[in-house]
Write an enzyme that holds these catalytic residues in place. Sequence first.
Site, PDB file in Angstrom:
ATOM      1  N   LYS A 136      12.602   6.582  14.002  1.00  0.00           N
ATOM      2  CA  LYS A 136      12.718   6.821  12.951  1.00  0.00           C
ATOM      3  C   LYS A 136      14.524   7.746  13.237  1.00  0.00           C
ATOM      4  CE  LYS A 136      10.037   5.928   9.825  1.00  0.00           C
ATOM      5  NZ  LYS A 136      10.224   5.148   8.333  1.00  0.00           N
TER       6      LYS A 136
ATOM      7  N   SER B 220       1.166  -1.149   0.470  1.00  0.00           N
ATOM      8  CA  SER B 220       0.088  -0.009   0.177  1.00  0.00           C
ATOM      9  C   SER B 220       1.326   1.273   0.061  1.00  0.00           C
ATOM     10  CB  SER B 220      -1.082   0.090   1.212  1.00  0.00           C
ATOM     11  OG  SER B 220      -0.610   0.154   1.848  1.00  0.00           O
TER      12      SER B 220
ATOM     13  N   THR C 112      -1.294   8.827   2.328  1.00  0.00           N
ATOM     14  CA  THR C 112      -1.676   7.647   2.422  1.00  0.00           C
ATOM     15  C   THR C 112      -2.160   7.163   3.756  1.00  0.00           C
ATOM     16  OG1 THR C 112       0.173   6.887   3.869  1.00  0.00           O
ATOM     17  CG2 THR C 112       0.869   7.706   1.560  1.00  0.00           C
TER      18      THR C 112
ATOM     19  N   TYR D 282       6.927   6.979  17.361  1.00  0.00           N
ATOM     20  CA  TYR D 282       7.514   6.761  15.914  1.00  0.00           C
ATOM     21  C   TYR D 282       8.496   7.863  15.666  1.00  0.00           C
ATOM     22  CZ  TYR D 282       6.447   7.775  10.690  1.00  0.00           C
ATOM     23  OH  TYR D 282       6.385   7.789  10.012  1.00  0.00           O
TER      24      TYR D 282
HETATM   25  P1  NDP Z   1       1.290   2.492   4.138  1.00  0.00           P
HETATM   26  O1  NDP Z   1       0.603   2.368   5.792  1.00  0.00           O
HETATM   27  O2  NDP Z   1       0.525   3.117   3.441  1.00  0.00           O
HETATM   28  O3  NDP Z   1       2.839   1.524   4.221  1.00  0.00           O
HETATM   29  C1  NDP Z   1       3.360   0.895   4.875  1.00  0.00           C
HETATM   30  C2  NDP Z   1       3.217  -0.441   4.462  1.00  0.00           C
HETATM   31  O4  NDP Z   1       4.661  -1.145   5.189  1.00  0.00           O
HETATM   32  C3  NDP Z   1       2.648  -1.279   4.158  1.00  0.00           C
HETATM   33  O5  NDP Z   1       2.700  -2.158   3.305  1.00  0.00           O
HETATM   34  C4  NDP Z   1       2.220  -1.912   5.792  1.00  0.00           C
HETATM   35  O6  NDP Z   1       2.104  -3.764   4.948  1.00  0.00           O
HETATM   36  C5  NDP Z   1       3.898  -2.718   5.597  1.00  0.00           C
HETATM   37  N1  NDP Z   1       4.561  -2.872   6.609  1.00  0.00           N
HETATM   38  C6  NDP Z   1       3.725  -2.705   7.827  1.00  0.00           C
HETATM   39  N2  NDP Z   1       4.216  -3.228   9.053  1.00  0.00           N
HETATM   40  C7  NDP Z   1       5.292  -4.075   8.770  1.00  0.00           C
HETATM   41  C8  NDP Z   1       5.118  -5.454   9.050  1.00  0.00           C
HETATM   42  N3  NDP Z   1       5.280  -6.154  10.352  1.00  0.00           N
HETATM   43  N4  NDP Z   1       5.890  -6.581   7.938  1.00  0.00           N
HETATM   44  C9  NDP Z   1       6.194  -6.390   6.882  1.00  0.00           C
HETATM   45  N5  NDP Z   1       5.333  -4.578   5.919  1.00  0.00           N
HETATM   46  C10 NDP Z   1       4.356  -4.392   6.830  1.00  0.00           C
HETATM   47  O7  NDP Z   1       1.616   3.888   4.326  1.00  0.00           O
HETATM   48  P2  NDP Z   1       2.932   4.682   3.891  1.00  0.00           P
HETATM   49  O8  NDP Z   1       2.683   4.533   2.898  1.00  0.00           O
HETATM   50  O9  NDP Z   1       2.737   6.176   3.983  1.00  0.00           O
HETATM   51  O10 NDP Z   1       4.761   4.321   4.524  1.00  0.00           O
HETATM   52  C11 NDP Z   1       5.348   3.469   4.407  1.00  0.00           C
HETATM   53  C12 NDP Z   1       6.874   4.808   4.472  1.00  0.00           C
HETATM   54  O11 NDP Z   1       6.775   5.933   4.521  1.00  0.00           O
HETATM   55  C13 NDP Z   1       6.475   4.644   6.536  1.00  0.00           C
HETATM   56  O12 NDP Z   1       8.101   4.205   6.764  1.00  0.00           O
HETATM   57  C14 NDP Z   1       5.955   5.616   6.996  1.00  0.00           C
HETATM   58  O13 NDP Z   1       7.097   5.893   8.774  1.00  0.00           O
HETATM   59  C15 NDP Z   1       7.613   6.583   5.741  1.00  0.00           C
HETATM   60  N6  NDP Z   1       6.363   8.406   5.893  1.00  0.00           N
HETATM   61  C16 NDP Z   1       5.156   8.012   5.470  1.00  0.00           C
HETATM   62  C17 NDP Z   1       4.096   9.282   5.593  1.00  0.00           C
HETATM   63  C18 NDP Z   1       3.395   9.855   5.130  1.00  0.00           C
HETATM   64  O14 NDP Z   1       3.211  10.560   5.747  1.00  0.00           O
HETATM   65  N7  NDP Z   1       2.049   8.704   4.782  1.00  0.00           N
HETATM   66  C19 NDP Z   1       5.976  10.428   5.960  1.00  0.00           C
HETATM   67  C20 NDP Z   1       7.026   9.788   5.633  1.00  0.00           C
HETATM   68  C21 NDP Z   1       7.231   9.140   6.249  1.00  0.00           C
HETATM   69  P3  NDP Z   1       1.545  -4.838   5.485  1.00  0.00           P
HETATM   70  O15 NDP Z   1       0.102  -3.960   6.355  1.00  0.00           O
HETATM   71  O16 NDP Z   1       0.244  -6.012   4.306  1.00  0.00           O
HETATM   72  O17 NDP Z   1       2.370  -5.480   6.465  1.00  0.00           O
END
Ligand code: NDP
Length: 530
Positions: free
Chosen positions: A412, A258, A443, A408
């Site tokens: 990081k 996602s 997201t 969080y």
């Molecule tokens: P999402 O929640 O859409 O994506 C997070 C992803 O991490 C999912 O695909 C989820 O897949 C996966 N994930 C979570 N836990 C696990 C686990 N234990 N094992 C494997 N996969 C895992 O959020 P974002 O796309 O926004 O986040 C992606 C990255 O971007 C993160 O590291 C976040 O910190 C970073 N980020 C996001 C920001 C924002 O505002 N959105 C800002 C700055 C950084 P599943 O649940 O299927 O395991």
Amino acid sequence: MNWLLKNHSEPERIHQKAIHLENYGKYLVTPEKKQQPVIRLYCFPFAGGTASVFTHGWSEPLPQQIEYIAIQLPGRQSRIDELCVTDIRKLTRQIVDEMEPLIKDKAVPYAFLGHSLGTLIAWECAHEIRRRKLVLPLHFLFSGRGAPGASDSYQTPVDIKSSDKEFADICVSRFGPSQALLDKQLWPLSLPPLRGDLELYYRTDKWHMRALPVPLTVWGAHGDPISQESLVETWETFTPSTHTIPANSRVVITGGSSGIGEELAKRFAKRGANLLLLARRKEELERVAEECRKLIEQSPSPTSTCTIVVTDVTKKESVIQAAAVAENTLHSVDYLFLNAGVSMDLTFDDLATLDELDAVFRPMIDVNYFGCLYVTKAFAPLLKKNKGQLILISTGSGVLGLPRRSGYVASKHAVQGFMNSLRNEWKEQGITITTVCPGFVETGIRTASVNGGRAKEAMDPERNLMSVQDCVTHIVKATEQRRKTYHIPFSGQIGAYVYQIPILGDIVDSVLRGKMNREKAIPITEKKDL
Ligand code: NDP
């Protein structure tokens, strides 16, 4: 380099070859003028080299639609009676004078190929072209020479006025042996242009140091005293985008089910990458993979693959199994995106007991910190095979502080600190580590936060979240430019710079507090059970 010198130095072949060349001018010679070439490739030879090294044999296996135009400098082959030009400005003006009518034919793009000294002459010609406001080359293809200003084996001057014997001997010791230098009978033909070209090199005290907006491909060679691999790196600052991700690269993305990971997967699928997507939700992974496979079919590399592995990055066995699949399917990894992450949405005071604290803070460290460490460790051998690149998706708050995200943000900070250290440990092994720090991106991370977070609908529409597409465009850019750290948007970079400065740092804090306060609060009772 030796191969080229050897060919050019055979006098009989020089004569034979000269007969068959057609001219666009004194400098521009080609084995065959083409009626409608798709591209013109201008080839600049090494010091002492001649046009024929590029126009005979070498070009035959390459496509017919390319018109090869080699640069014939004075003092050799058909121009043997002329004196070498030892002033770089004069030389480049004369060459570009001949190129200008061809460059003005905008229907035919062109590229520059240069070897050794030829790269520098090509580089200076490109600057002359820019000065005349003509269309720049489509691409530079350079080898055997570091960028302008880089030290190399030419740096210590050779005495160009010494006797033939001394001159040949010192050139052999400095640049390596070649028939042109070892065979005395060839010296009358091979040494004068080499002396002239070296004089040109030593007389030039100012090369253009400004980058040009032209993609650049540079080759180096292991063990070659002149074309050392390390010289390739000296070109890194001479082009705006230092490297383009090749079509069929091997790319691993954690959190590919996602958000940012999904969009990254699609972006690389469009480019024809071989993908491996890791996350826990199988159906979501399958959905993304299906879309990626369709995009790959339309891509420049339609035979590339997209594989998924259900993986929990906090579980060692799960990560080891994913690395084993990567070994079987990809064999090595060019780009490893550490993107999987979870967030939280509670103040420290919201957590009444140590158990509650543990329930919220522990997953932050497990996923965002240890998850990255496990994946990095398990995939390191595959990454090292191709001197790949590791890209950490951190956050703009990875060096700042954010209310309601303390766990969080702490995780990081930890992972960024780890990557900064690992970058130094792996430096000599040629692994690039890039940390990308996005701001607020649209997201589902907030709704997925460990304690339930805020519903997306509850967020203020005025809050101006960055689109996931824009975010990923920047991540790709940061990857291609092999950045160390890259903040999105750029204001995040400024915030990070001034955060440690008194008063300015306070202003950053108050801006961040304001942003967070614009999220509509929902009562703690509506949040997930801890
Ligand atoms: P999402 O929640 O859409 O994506 C997070 C992803 O991490 C999912 O695909 C989820 O897949 C996966 N994930 C979570 N836990 C696990 C686990 N234990 N094992 C494997 N996969 C895992 O959020 P974002 O796309 O926004 O986040 C992606 C990255 O971007 C993160 O590291 C976040 O910190 C970073 N980020 C996001 C920001 C924002 O505002 N959105 C800002 C700055 C950084 P599943 O649940 O299927 O395991």
